[in-house]
Design a protein around this motif. Structure first.
Motif, mmCIF file in Angstrom:
data_model
loop_
_atom_site.group_PDB
_atom_site.id
_atom_site.type_symbol
_atom_site.label_atom_id
_atom_site.label_comp_id
_atom_site.label_asym_id
_atom_site.label_seq_id
_atom_site.Cartn_x
_atom_site.Cartn_y
_atom_site.Cartn_z
ATOM 1 N N ALA A 28 0.587 -7.135 20.841
ATOM 2 C CA ALA A 28 1.119 -6.509 19.626
ATOM 3 C C ALA A 28 2.581 -6.845 19.369
ATOM 4 N N HIS A 29 3.352 -7.099 20.422
ATOM 5 C CA HIS A 29 4.806 -7.245 20.268
ATOM 6 C C HIS A 29 5.307 -8.611 20.730
ATOM 7 N N GLY A 30 4.442 -9.603 20.662
ATOM 8 C CA GLY A 30 4.650 -10.941 21.199
ATOM 9 C C GLY A 30 6.052 -11.444 21.436
ATOM 10 N N ASP A 31 6.871 -11.613 20.388
ATOM 11 C CA ASP A 31 8.156 -12.287 20.559
ATOM 12 C C ASP A 31 9.289 -11.344 20.944
ATOM 13 N N ALA A 32 9.047 -10.044 20.924
ATOM 14 C CA ALA A 32 10.092 -9.082 21.306
ATOM 15 C C ALA A 32 10.368 -9.173 22.801
ATOM 16 N N VAL A 33 11.580 -8.786 23.197
ATOM 17 C CA VAL A 33 11.946 -8.806 24.614
ATOM 18 C C VAL A 33 11.341 -7.591 25.300
ATOM 19 N N ALA A 34 10.542 -7.829 26.332
ATOM 20 C CA ALA A 34 9.931 -6.741 27.092
ATOM 21 C C ALA A 34 10.860 -6.245 28.183
ATOM 22 N N ILE A 35 11.438 -7.172 28.943
ATOM 23 C CA ILE A 35 12.315 -6.817 30.063
ATOM 24 C C ILE A 35 13.505 -7.770 30.068
ATOM 25 N N ARG A 36 14.690 -7.214 30.271
ATOM 26 C CA ARG A 36 15.882 -8.044 30.448
ATOM 27 C C ARG A 36 16.579 -7.584 31.714
ATOM 28 N N GLY A 37 16.709 -8.480 32.689
ATOM 29 C CA GLY A 37 17.321 -8.147 33.959
ATOM 30 C C GLY A 37 18.830 -8.032 33.872
ATOM 31 N N GLU A 38 19.431 -7.565 34.949
ATOM 32 C CA GLU A 38 20.893 -7.432 34.969
ATOM 33 C C GLU A 38 21.587 -8.777 34.863
ATOM 34 N N ASP A 39 20.866 -9.858 35.247
ATOM 35 C CA ASP A 39 21.435 -11.198 35.144
ATOM 36 C C ASP A 39 21.237 -11.811 33.765
ATOM 37 N N GLY A 40 20.611 -11.067 32.861
ATOM 38 C CA GLY A 40 20.380 -11.567 31.510
ATOM 39 C C GLY A 40 19.063 -12.280 31.318
ATOM 40 N N ALA A 41 18.334 -12.549 32.390
ATOM 41 C CA ALA A 41 17.048 -13.240 32.270
ATOM 42 C C ALA A 41 16.052 -12.360 31.536
ATOM 43 N N GLU A 42 15.321 -12.957 30.596
ATOM 44 C CA GLU A 42 14.423 -12.194 29.736
ATOM 45 C C GLU A 42 12.958 -12.526 29.985
ATOM 46 N N VAL A 43 12.143 -11.509 29.839
ATOM 47 C CA VAL A 43 10.693 -11.678 29.783
ATOM 48 C C VAL A 43 10.264 -11.121 28.435
ATOM 49 N N ARG A 44 9.674 -11.970 27.602
ATOM 50 C CA ARG A 44 9.195 -11.502 26.306
ATOM 51 C C ARG A 44 7.776 -10.949 26.452
ATOM 52 N N TYR A 45 7.383 -10.132 25.485
ATOM 53 C CA TYR A 45 6.058 -9.521 25.570
ATOM 54 C C TYR A 45 4.966 -10.582 25.685
ATOM 55 N N ARG A 46 5.123 -11.695 24.985
ATOM 56 C CA ARG A 46 4.099 -12.737 25.036
ATOM 57 C C ARG A 46 3.972 -13.344 26.434
ATOM 58 N N ASP A 47 5.029 -13.187 27.267
ATOM 59 C CA ASP A 47 5.007 -13.747 28.617
ATOM 60 C C ASP A 47 4.354 -12.807 29.629
ATOM 61 N N LEU A 48 4.168 -11.540 29.258
ATOM 62 C CA LEU A 48 3.693 -10.563 30.234
ATOM 63 C C LEU A 48 2.308 -10.901 30.766
ATOM 64 N N GLU A 49 1.377 -11.266 29.869
ATOM 65 C CA GLU A 49 0.013 -11.500 30.335
ATOM 66 C C GLU A 49 -0.076 -12.657 31.319
ATOM 67 N N PRO A 50 0.499 -13.849 31.023
ATOM 68 C CA PRO A 50 0.413 -14.914 32.033
ATOM 69 C C PRO A 50 1.126 -14.574 33.341
ATOM 70 N N LEU A 51 2.236 -13.860 33.263
ATOM 71 C CA LEU A 51 2.938 -13.475 34.488
ATOM 72 C C LEU A 51 2.093 -12.514 35.320
ATOM 73 N N VAL A 52 1.532 -11.504 34.673
ATOM 74 C CA VAL A 52 0.713 -10.527 35.385
ATOM 75 C C VAL A 52 -0.530 -11.192 35.964
ATOM 76 N N ARG A 53 -1.143 -12.077 35.213
ATOM 77 C CA ARG A 53 -2.327 -12.773 35.709
ATOM 78 C C ARG A 53 -1.998 -13.626 36.929
ATOM 79 N N GLY A 54 -0.853 -14.290 36.886
ATOM 80 C CA GLY A 54 -0.455 -15.114 38.032
ATOM 81 C C GLY A 54 -0.265 -14.281 39.283
ATOM 82 N N VAL A 55 0.332 -13.103 39.134
ATOM 83 C CA VAL A 55 0.534 -12.204 40.271
ATOM 84 C C VAL A 55 -0.811 -11.663 40.754
ATOM 85 N N ALA A 56 -1.672 -11.277 39.824
ATOM 86 C CA ALA A 56 -2.993 -10.754 40.202
ATOM 87 C C ALA A 56 -3.769 -11.793 41.006
ATOM 88 N N LYS A 57 -3.700 -13.062 40.592
ATOM 89 C CA LYS A 57 -4.383 -14.124 41.336
ATOM 90 C C LYS A 57 -3.859 -14.210 42.768
#
Length: 546
Positions: A28-57
């Motif tokens: 639903a929120h594809g291009d919005a920023v989901a998480i931004r770390g203290e170092d400035g590194a960003e994870v956008r909502y569209r990145d959450l599914e592939p990241l979570v799937r990679g960890v689940a694997k």
């Protein structure tokens, strides 16, 4: 109710599990920023599914099966969130560990939960977490995986690489098997019996509660949520990143509270949501807040020990926070029971914990189990969809906590006014609050028993100007043993979380006992003229520390 300003998440209907709701939010929120770390590194909502799937694997490749437990012992960071959702997507329940624990304490939780994997960091603030577990008997633990660093465990990238060859079908099968009734987490909370107990809650309980919580507070796209509350606590996890991601907000993990850095981050990141215990806001008000543009602040939820009316007013007037509310909950209730609403005045917000959330029932009973009249004090009982399934592998403790009608005994004494506001006035459970963390005398006494010089101990909470209360230990030494108060304190610092460490120790020839052999702690307190402060009469939010 709070006005829905810039809200209205377009998340489609989906399963009531954490991974399904997070992936729906990602869509639903594809291009919005989901998480931004203290170092400035960003994870956008569209990145959450592939990241979570990679960890689940990676978890599947490591042999984690549905229903297994995965422990996380690490500070707030982007990796903590992705790892937790990935473990849950693989069908596991997460077991968060307090970053202040020592090896003996963490070992107990790992053994009791039967955790198959531990996710931790090589070092945080000078503590090498894997080394703390040296010598601990952990028969179920297969591996230690490092979210950061490469000493003492399997580095994170190596862990991910092990699952890279798996197909998406493997994750799909695990996700298809997930349902609302499956356990999503076990949060260990200390108790008066001495050993921590694991409160078991399900995906559906938490998803439904915090979707409603976020709707009530108006969280959503455009909000930036600074989370200083630790992720091992339901305040930072469930009322923190979980509700934020389900509602499409941006999560800003923050590992260490430092006034100047927090103020700078509020200005730089245009933070709108800032929950936390009163100590955070007292520190901000005592700091150079006028040098920073913090006008973006919109909503805060606070609680813990007694909240001064003046603090609520200053949070509005000086920090510029539009909505300031207080709430109350326990680990055993997914973290939330009651909450004030936007129409409440400062006195109500400061002096009560608000009213029960929709679908949650409360009642106050006397010692005979009878419901008390309005305005009279009684033990607070809670019933509703937020009440835990029980304590992990502990049916006796579960039966003692939850009756046959589903009422959870909180152990907190409260009164309820005519509007339904709950005011916590005292504690039936023998706990005290150290800088926002609940400390349990029986647990500290159990840890002290491992000291070779200690034969008996009794711990009470005593007033402290900075922390509210701290532990004081009365010690009877073993025959022939010798130890000074300073040596006892030093041993405690090596063997227990710092908020549990007694700041004062008195060595006695014997402890005052009643006829049944129970220590009469009121005599110790009276002898030392150590009355509990008035601020100790309201439990932390949430009221149980994991």
């Amino acid at each position: 109710m709070i006005a829905r300003r810039r809200r209205g998440s377009a998340v489609p209907d989906t399963k009531f599990t954490i991974p399904h709701r997070i992936m729906a939010a990602a869509s639903a929120h594809g291009d919005a920023v989901a998480i931004r770390g203290e170092d400035g590194a960003e994870v956008r909502y569209r990145d959450l599914e592939p990241l979570v799937r990679g960890v689940a694997k990676a978890f599947i490749a490591a042999g984690v099966a549905g229903g297994d437990r995965v422990a996380i012992w690490a500070p707030n960071a982007t990796g903590w969130i992705i790892a937790a959702i990935g473990a849950q997507a693989a069908g596991a329940a997460i077991v968060p560990l307090n970053t202040r624990l020592k090896g003996r304490e963490a070992g107990y939780i790992l053994r009791t939960s039967g955790a198959k994997l531990l996710l931790t960091v090589a070092d945080f603030l000078g503590t090498a977490y894997p080394q703390l577990l040296a010598g601990e008997y952990l028969p179920d633990l297969r591996d230690i995986v490092l979210l950061e660093g490469d000493e003492g465990g399997l580095p994170w990238q190596d862990f991910l690489d092990r699952g890279a060859a798996l197909s998406d079908d493997a994750v799909d099968a695990r996700m298809d098997a997930l349902d609302a009734d499956q356990v999503c987490d076990i949060l260990f909370t200390s108790g008066t019996t001495g050993n921590p107990k694991g409160a078991v809650t399900t995906h559906g309980q938490n998803v439904r509660l915090y979707l409603a919580y976020g709707e009530t507070l108006g969280y959503g796209p455009g909000d930036t949520f600074l989370i200083i509350n630790p992720f091992f606590h339901s305040f930072g996890y469930k009322a923190g990143w979980l509700v934020a991601l389900m509602r499409g907000a941006t999560v800003l993990p923050h590992a260490i509270f430092q006034t100047d850095k927090v103020l700078e981050r509020i200005e730089r990141e245009r933070v709108t949501l800032l929950p936390g215990p009163p100590t955070i806001f007292q520190s901000l008000l005592a700091g150079p807040y006028e040098r920073f543009d913090i006008s973006s602040l919109r909503v805060s939820i606070t609680g813990a020990a007694s909240v001064p009316v003046a603090l609520i007013e200053e949070m509005h007037e000086k920090l510029g926070i539009d909505v300031v509310l207080t709430a109350y909950g326990l680990t055993e209730t997914c973290g939330t029971v009651t909450m004030c609403s936007v129409g409440d005045d400062a006195a109500t917000v400061a002096n009560t914990a608000g009213r029960p959330l929709e679908g949650v029932e409360v009642k106050l009973i006397d010692a005979a189990g009878e419901v008390v009249a309005p305005g009279e004090a009684g033990e607070l009982l809670v019933r509703g969809p937020n009440v835990m399934q029980g304590y992990f592998n502990d049916p006796a403790a579960t039966a003692a906590a939850i009756d046959s009608d589903g009422w959870l005994r909180t152990g907190d004494i409260a009164v309820q006014d005519a509007r339904g506001n709950v005011k916590i006035t005292d504690r039936a459970k023998d706990i005290f609050i150290v800088g926002g963390f609940n400390a349990y005398p029986a647990e500290i006494e159990g840890l002290l028993a491992a000291n070779p010089a200690v034969m008996q101990s009794a711990v009470i909470g005593v007033p402290d100007e900075r922390l509210g209360e701290v532990a004081k230990a009365y010690i009877v030494l073993r025959p022939g043993a010798s130890a000074t108060p300073e040596e006892i304190i030093a041993w405690c610092r090596d063997n227990m979380a710092n908020y549990k460490v007694p700041r004062r120790v008195a060595i006695l020839d014997e402890l005052p006992m009643n006829a049944s052999g129970k220590v009469q702690k009121f005599l110790l307190r009276d002898a030392g003229e150590e009355k509990r402060p008035e601020s100790a009469k309201k439990p932390t939010y949430p009221s149980s520390s994991p």
